[in-house]
Scaffold this active site. Sequence first.
Site, mmCIF file in Angstrom:
data_model
loop_
_atom_site.group_PDB
_atom_site.id
_atom_site.type_symbol
_atom_site.label_atom_id
_atom_site.label_comp_id
_atom_site.label_asym_id
_atom_site.label_seq_id
_atom_site.Cartn_x
_atom_site.Cartn_y
_atom_site.Cartn_z
ATOM 1 N N GLY A 66 39.888 81.864 81.770
ATOM 2 C CA GLY A 66 38.598 82.068 81.105
ATOM 3 C C GLY A 66 38.763 82.870 79.829
ATOM 4 O O GLY A 66 38.500 84.082 79.811
ATOM 5 N N SER B 289 38.311 81.033 76.205
ATOM 6 C CA SER B 289 37.456 80.471 75.146
ATOM 7 C C SER B 289 35.975 80.568 75.481
ATOM 8 O O SER B 289 35.567 80.424 76.638
ATOM 9 C CB SER B 289 37.810 78.999 74.929
ATOM 10 N N GLU C 109 52.237 80.622 78.729
ATOM 11 C CA GLU C 109 51.434 79.411 78.596
ATOM 12 C C GLU C 109 52.002 78.472 77.538
ATOM 13 O O GLU C 109 51.829 77.262 77.612
ATOM 14 C CB GLU C 109 50.000 79.823 78.235
ATOM 15 N N GLU D 164 47.122 75.016 63.695
ATOM 16 C CA GLU D 164 46.963 75.907 62.532
ATOM 17 C C GLU D 164 47.200 77.361 62.942
ATOM 18 O O GLU D 164 47.864 78.117 62.239
ATOM 19 C CB GLU D 164 45.551 75.754 61.928
#
Length: 379
Positions: free
Chosen positions: A131, A133, A248, A366
């Site tokens: 949890g 974003s 991750e 990006e």
Amino acid sequence: MQTFTIKPYAMPDSAPALREKVRALVAEHEHRFEPARRANCWVTPDPEFSCALGQAGLLGMGWSKEYGGHEMSALERYVVLEELLAAAAPVGAHWIADRQTAPLLLRYGTEEQRRRWVPGIAAGEVYACIGLSEPGAGSDLASVRSNARRDGDRWVLNGQKVWTTGAHISHIMIGLFRSEAGSERQAGLSQFLIPLDTPGVTVKPIIDLTGSHDFNEVWFDDVRLPADALVGTEGEGWKQATAELSLERSGPERYLTSQILLTEFVRRLEGGADAGQLRLVGRLVSELSALRQMSMAVAARLAGGEDPALEAVMVKDLGNSFEQAIPQAIAQAIELDLSADDALELLVAYSMQVAPSFSLRGGTREIVRGIVARGLGLR
Ligand SMILES: Cc1cc2nc3c(=O)[nH]c(=O)nc-3n(C[C@H](O)[C@H](O)[C@H](O)COP(=O)(O)OP(=O)(O)OC[C@H]3O[C@@H](n4cnc5c(N)ncnc54)[C@H](O)[C@@H]3O)c2cc1C
């Protein structure tokens, strides 16, 4: 100037036996795997397969036996992961819990949190979601607004998370919340362990353009948690969550998502291949080999207690570009007949739709390149 450290590592002696073990398990369950979804296998849940992996001792491989682990090395775990991904097995149910939730709890959690949750994760029975974003906080994660306030000896959570992969099949979430009222940016954030059946938590599906339900919105409406739901240190959530990101970002799932397409492509070429098709196989396999060395090097350093964050994001960026390029390159190299019920055609069709997301999940291209540039002292 920062330099990159990528040392080659040899595979452990136990690798052949581990590979055989994984292959036998996959062969036993393969009849259930959904053909097209094999091109996004580490997001595709199959609890029965996760439990079978747990029973075979192939989850929680590096953790202490005390918590259901198997005290094996990071490279032994790597062998198992790459076998599962190369076989495109549906490992989505347990993937996040095994990759980062349990390691986070083992590092920062209380003894009670470890004993309550980690053995179930090692058994392939407990699943977790991330949890981070929110609608106003994606790339700019420090804008997190979901909040946690103290009420006596409890925490009360309010807010919303979005794009939460697997929340609908997960038992727990590790969520980042603003725990200090009035704090800004990276300060005043904390991580919480939230059982998703707690009253006030609502999980709403988001259906993607392939028609799949992989991610969700998760709403928190006066969710009351005990004081020990806090993970680690209050106010240190930013540091803890970003340390988790190296786990991750650097694993073999960042370059092997499209591996099954390459395998099926080679299988098709067994009937005869032209020079262009052979060149394509050669190029893809050599890129794969370089990415594998880089990713293994990061895994070994992470296991040694280092945080090679810069190398991890490099693996993610190069790996995502590689796995995104494969569907297009193969589609151009074969005569496509999308109406055919053929393994390769199904995989190509599905992959063309999901591949754009590969460089969004886990931090966008990006953002990742910005981190590399900063690491090199270029910004
Ligand atoms: C398949 C998938 C699974 C996901 N699973 C999870 C999950 O389980 N848990 C979770 O918390 N999140 C998850 N996410 C969310 C993911 O982390 C975010 O989508 C990602 O961080 C980007 O945030 P955003 O969508 O808000 O886009 P934005 O941050 O709004 O970005 C929009 C665009 O602007 C660009 N951009 C933004 N800021 C900059 C900058 N400073 N410089 C240059 N370009 C910039 C971005 O690169 C992007 O192209 C998932 C996303 C996907 C696609």
